[in-house]
Scaffold this motif. Structure first.
Motif, PDB file in Angstrom:
ATOM      1  N   LEU A  64       0.653   8.354  -2.594  1.00  0.00           N
ATOM      2  CA  LEU A  64       1.467   7.145  -2.483  1.00  0.00           C
ATOM      3  C   LEU A  64       1.994   6.652  -3.838  1.00  0.00           C
ATOM      4  CD1 LEU A  64      -0.705   5.214   0.135  1.00  0.00           C
ATOM      5  CD2 LEU A  64       1.542   6.238   0.538  1.00  0.00           C
ATOM      6  N   SER A  65       1.720   7.392  -4.884  1.00  0.00           N
ATOM      7  CA  SER A  65       2.107   6.991  -6.248  1.00  0.00           C
ATOM      8  C   SER A  65       1.647   5.569  -6.571  1.00  0.00           C
ATOM      9  CB  SER A  65       3.627   7.070  -6.456  1.00  0.00           C
ATOM     10  OG  SER A  65       4.152   8.241  -5.943  1.00  0.00           O
ATOM     11  N   ILE A  66       0.374   5.290  -6.302  1.00  0.00           N
ATOM     12  CA  ILE A  66      -0.199   3.994  -6.674  1.00  0.00           C
ATOM     13  C   ILE A  66      -1.496   4.249  -7.438  1.00  0.00           C
ATOM     14  CG2 ILE A  66       0.855   2.684  -4.783  1.00  0.00           C
ATOM     15  CD1 ILE A  66      -1.719   2.949  -3.204  1.00  0.00           C
ATOM     16  N   GLU A  67      -2.069   3.188  -7.976  1.00  0.00           N
ATOM     17  CA  GLU A  67      -3.313   3.334  -8.729  1.00  0.00           C
ATOM     18  C   GLU A  67      -4.495   3.516  -7.770  1.00  0.00           C
ATOM     19  OE1 GLU A  67      -3.581   3.550 -11.996  1.00  0.00           O
ATOM     20  OE2 GLU A  67      -1.412   3.335 -12.149  1.00  0.00           O
ATOM     21  N   PRO A  68      -5.493   4.311  -8.180  1.00  0.00           N
ATOM     22  CA  PRO A  68      -6.673   4.500  -7.316  1.00  0.00           C
ATOM     23  C   PRO A  68      -7.319   3.172  -6.891  1.00  0.00           C
ATOM     24  CG  PRO A  68      -6.721   6.083  -9.088  1.00  0.00           C
ATOM     25  CD  PRO A  68      -5.551   5.175  -9.367  1.00  0.00           C
ATOM     26  N   ILE A  69      -7.339   2.194  -7.796  1.00  0.00           N
ATOM     27  CA  ILE A  69      -7.978   0.916  -7.469  1.00  0.00           C
ATOM     28  C   ILE A  69      -7.334   0.262  -6.248  1.00  0.00           C
ATOM     29  CG2 ILE A  69      -6.552  -0.373  -9.137  1.00  0.00           C
ATOM     30  CD1 ILE A  69     -10.194  -1.209  -8.322  1.00  0.00           C
ATOM     31  N   GLU A  70      -6.027   0.504  -6.094  1.00  0.00           N
ATOM     32  CA  GLU A  70      -5.328  -0.094  -4.948  1.00  0.00           C
ATOM     33  C   GLU A  70      -5.832   0.490  -3.627  1.00  0.00           C
ATOM     34  OE1 GLU A  70      -0.935  -1.064  -5.823  1.00  0.00           O
ATOM     35  OE2 GLU A  70      -1.349   0.586  -7.181  1.00  0.00           O
ATOM     36  N   VAL A  71      -6.257   1.738  -3.676  1.00  0.00           N
ATOM     37  CA  VAL A  71      -6.816   2.359  -2.472  1.00  0.00           C
ATOM     38  C   VAL A  71      -8.250   1.861  -2.252  1.00  0.00           C
ATOM     39  CG1 VAL A  71      -7.322   4.525  -1.263  1.00  0.00           C
ATOM     40  CG2 VAL A  71      -5.378   4.397  -2.833  1.00  0.00           C
ATOM     41  N   TYR A  72      -9.043   1.787  -3.336  1.00  0.00           N
ATOM     42  CA  TYR A  72     -10.432   1.309  -3.194  1.00  0.00           C
ATOM     43  C   TYR A  72     -10.458  -0.113  -2.629  1.00  0.00           C
ATOM     44  CZ  TYR A  72     -11.173   4.915  -6.868  1.00  0.00           C
ATOM     45  OH  TYR A  72     -11.165   6.051  -7.628  1.00  0.00           O
ATOM     46  N   GLU A  73      -9.556  -0.944  -3.146  1.00  0.00           N
ATOM     47  CA  GLU A  73      -9.476  -2.339  -2.683  1.00  0.00           C
ATOM     48  C   GLU A  73      -9.307  -2.406  -1.175  1.00  0.00           C
ATOM     49  OE1 GLU A  73      -7.234  -5.038  -6.091  1.00  0.00           O
ATOM     50  OE2 GLU A  73      -6.100  -4.295  -4.392  1.00  0.00           O
ATOM     51  N   VAL A  74      -8.383  -1.603  -0.695  1.00  0.00           N
ATOM     52  CA  VAL A  74      -8.088  -1.597   0.730  1.00  0.00           C
ATOM     53  C   VAL A  74      -9.249  -0.993   1.522  1.00  0.00           C
ATOM     54  CG1 VAL A  74      -6.567  -0.521   2.445  1.00  0.00           C
ATOM     55  CG2 VAL A  74      -5.585  -1.693   0.478  1.00  0.00           C
ATOM     56  N   ALA A  75      -9.786   0.112   0.993  1.00  0.00           N
ATOM     57  CA  ALA A  75     -10.853   0.815   1.708  1.00  0.00           C
ATOM     58  C   ALA A  75     -12.093  -0.055   1.895  1.00  0.00           C
ATOM     59  CB  ALA A  75     -11.226   2.091   0.956  1.00  0.00           C
ATOM     60  N   THR A  76     -12.342  -0.947   0.928  1.00  0.00           N
ATOM     61  CA  THR A  76     -13.545  -1.779   1.026  1.00  0.00           C
ATOM     62  C   THR A  76     -13.301  -3.063   1.804  1.00  0.00           C
ATOM     63  OG1 THR A  76     -12.982  -2.696  -1.137  1.00  0.00           O
ATOM     64  CG2 THR A  76     -14.617  -0.928  -1.091  1.00  0.00           C
ATOM     65  N   PHE A  77     -12.063  -3.312   2.203  1.00  0.00           N
ATOM     66  CA  PHE A  77     -11.752  -4.530   2.955  1.00  0.00           C
ATOM     67  C   PHE A  77     -11.761  -4.267   4.464  1.00  0.00           C
ATOM     68  CE2 PHE A  77      -8.927  -7.634   4.946  1.00  0.00           C
ATOM     69  CZ  PHE A  77      -9.338  -8.825   4.359  1.00  0.00           C
ATOM     70  N   TYR A  78     -11.201  -3.147   4.846  1.00  0.00           N
ATOM     71  CA  TYR A  78     -11.045  -2.837   6.275  1.00  0.00           C
ATOM     72  C   TYR A  78     -12.244  -2.046   6.781  1.00  0.00           C
ATOM     73  CZ  TYR A  78      -6.299  -4.397   5.379  1.00  0.00           C
ATOM     74  OH  TYR A  78      -5.206  -5.147   5.032  1.00  0.00           O
TER      75      TYR A  78
END
Lengths: 178, 445
Positions: A64-78
């Motif tokens: 998705l051409s984004i930073e890994p933290i942006e994925v971790y943030e989402v993964a730990t919310f949902y």
């Protein structure tokens, strides 16, 4: 939430999954590809055997051409994303009010005894993981559980037995073995 | 037999396909709106129909539409809220699963009214099997020229797609939904600015519930004048009700607003009474966040009037003796159920689903869950009951989004109507741990 770093390698995406990811990204305007993140996570999680390791999440960030933290943030919310390995079959029993009124507690206890695990655990043979979920939107047809994409409703101990047997016979779609 | 405007053809085999749906009058409202009406006329029609948002809040849809900002050169978006997660509510799932084209049709007409050329359906992630059904229907609609460029030669373009959530109740709140659709955590935004001014990607956005958008179809087809002949003074048309808990026949029913609650619960056409011949103890009529009603306030209001399935009748008496129609999620309790246990269960739900952004909700929902669990397991004391009321007051109205209120109301109502039961748990700690405690006091229905 605790994320343990494991040895799991990145999944090899099937051609179908790759095409699906590209199709989904195109549903958003140029530069808004981050909007596809949840769908992409669902697709990749399926390819990765039902859970997302940090390594797999890094791969999603690259897609998705984004930073890994942006994925971790989402993964730990949902709550739907598994951040630890799970069994081939994950049973998520709805535990919220309307299901509780018609006996979901009994189904959870029955499953714990039958599989000899507690909620949150996986059987030693790696076949079953037992989880509870908040309201899954089947309140008129409870008690119920979700396994993969399927809803199993009007549960009784007998029906739970049948479901477990069907899983063992390979008749129910389970997580990919990777 | 009540009139059905949404589910009339829900039982027709193959109705999920374009051809069968079309054969049964499907997509007529698109033809009518795009060929004979201006966008403003469509908005006016929905306003005249006094269509209230069917997701739970009941905000007038036409009014919401009229708030949308129209700056030059900025795209507008229509989002369908299909993140149905309020415990007791499963009507949108039914509608999308069985007649997906009705939602698509409603979204085309609504997008036309708003001047939106891009629309998204945000569906809860657990409904992935429903997403696949809707996605197939969307592809058919593209194929038949009802989506895409220049729909029916009208010059109106619309792209529509569906996106899954990831398991978060809070994303049913419209600004959290927008955040989620932008690929972020579902933290609700401060309002103002409202989504109608700055929504998805900071562009003007309208978020409507599945059933609300589907209802636009019959309104356009039959005209608002005809539509408003159905229902009561303040509640027009029909409503989908999802019935669960201890009823004989749970499921999704379309009712004409104004049907009596008694008929709905006991009538053959609907729930057919309480399971196993038991008595009814309580009812939550609009999804878990609305106040619970004890037996003597279910079929009659405090004034002795017949309680009806309508916005005004269910809220008659305010929170003192009434409740809310909310999402139409009916949760029926039989005489053996324990109100304390259920209140704890709901509190656990809200504690689990709080996004954690505002301290009163993040901390308060957790405290309520712990205190209620203490009482339920016979470890509570009398002060705990007042403590709950105190926490309640400190959450309510002090949070960015309504999840705080939604968490506080059921606890407050349970204590208001069933205080003795909470006290009994304190005075009878050993018996309190027994499951399915039911106090027969107050059961009259």
């Amino acid at each position: 939430m605790k994320i343990e770093i494991t040895e799991q390698k990145r999944p090899v995406l099937s051609e179908e999954a790759k095409a699906e990811i590209q199709r989904v990204i195109k549903q958003y305007p140029e530069g808004r590809q981050k909007s596809a993140i949840l769908r992409v996570m669902h697709i990749v999680e399926e390819e990765a055997g039902g859970w997302l390791s940090p390594d797999t999440m890094d791969m999603i960030a690259e897609i998705l051409s984004i930073e890994p933290i942006e994925v971790y943030e989402v993964a730990t919310f949902y709550t739907m994303f598994n951040l630890q390995p799970v069994g081939k079959y994950v049973f998520e029993v709805c535990r919220t009010g309307p299901c509780m009124l018609v006996g979901s507690d009994n189904i959870i206890t029955y499953l714990e005894n039958k599989l000899n695990i507690k909620v949150g655990e996986t059987t030693t043979d790696g076949m079953f993981t037992l989880k509870t979920a908040e309201c899954l939107g089947a309140c008129g047809y409870g008690p119920m559980l979700q396994c993969g994409e399927e809803y199993h409703e009007y549960l009784t101990p007998e029906k739970v037995d049948e479901l477990i047997e069907a899983c063992r016979r390979g008749e129910i779609k389970g997580n990919k073995v990777v | 037999m009540g009139r059905k405007l949404l589910l009339e053809h829900a039982d027709v085999p193959g109705i999920e396909t374009f051809d069968v749906y079309r054969k049964h009058g499907g997509y007529r409202s698109v033809e009518k709106a795009l060929k004979t009406m201006s966008p403003e006329e469509v908005v006016e029609e929905v306003k005249t129909a006094t269509l209230k948002g069917r997701g739970g809040a009941g905000f007038p849809a036409g009014m919401k539409w009229s708030f949308i900002a129209k700056p030059e050169g900025v795209p507008r978006y229509l989002l369908c809220n299909a993140d149905e997660s309020e415990p007791g509510t499963f009507k949108d799932r039914y509608l999308m699963q069985y007649i997906p084209h009705l939602l698509i049709e409603g979204m085309i007409v609504s997008s036309y009214a708003l001047g939106a050329n891009q629309a998204y359906i945000y569906i809860r992630g657990e409904y992935m099997f429903v997403l696949r059904i809707v996605e197939k229907a969307i592809a058919e609609a593209y194929e038949k020229g009802f989506l895409g460029k220049n729909i029916l030669g009208s010059g109106f373009d619309l792209d529509l797609s569906i996106a899954p959530g990831g398991g978060a109740y809070i994303c049913g709140e419209e600004t959290a939904l927008i955040e989620s659709l932008e690929g972020k955590r579902g933290n609700p935004r401060m309002k103002p600015p409202f989504p109608a001014v700055q929504g998805l990607w900071q562009c003007p956005t309208v978020v409507n519930n599945v059933e609300t958008l589907a209802t636009v179809v019959p309104i356009i087809n039959m005209t608002a004048a005809e539509y408003t002949k159905i229902g009561t003074e303040q509640s027009k048309g029909t409503k989908l009700i999802s019935a669960g808990g201890n009823v004989e026949r749970g499921g999704v029913y379309e009712i004409e607003l104004g049907l009596s609650v008694e008929e709905f619960i006991y009538g053959d056409e609907w729930c057919r009474g309480i399971k196993n011949g038991k008595k009814m103890k309580a009812l939550v009529p609009g999804g878990s966040s609305v106040p619970i009603l004890p037996a003597h306030l279910i079929t009659k209001t405090a004034n002795g009037d017949t309680r009806l399935m309508s916005y005004e009748s269910l809220s008659d008496g305010g929170f003192a003796s009434g409740s809310m129609l909310g999402s139409g999620g009916f949760i029926v309790f039989d005489e053996d159920q324990c109100i304390v246990r259920n209140t704890w269960n709901f509190a656990r739900f809200y504690a689990h689903e709080s996004c954690g952004q505002c301290s009163p909700c993040r901390e308060g929902t957790g405290w309520m869950e712990k205190v209620l669990h203490r009482i339920e397991t016979g470890k509570g004391n009398m002060r705990d009951i007042d403590l709950l009321a105190d926490i309640n007051k400190k959450i309510e109205g002090n949070t960015i989004c309504p999840l705080g209120d939604a968490a506080a109301w059921p606890v407050a109502a349970a204590i208001r109507h069933f205080r003795e039961e909470f006290e009994w748990h304190v005075t009878h700690p050993e018996e309190a741990v027994k499951r399915n405690y039911g106090m027969l006091k107050g059961v009259t229905a």
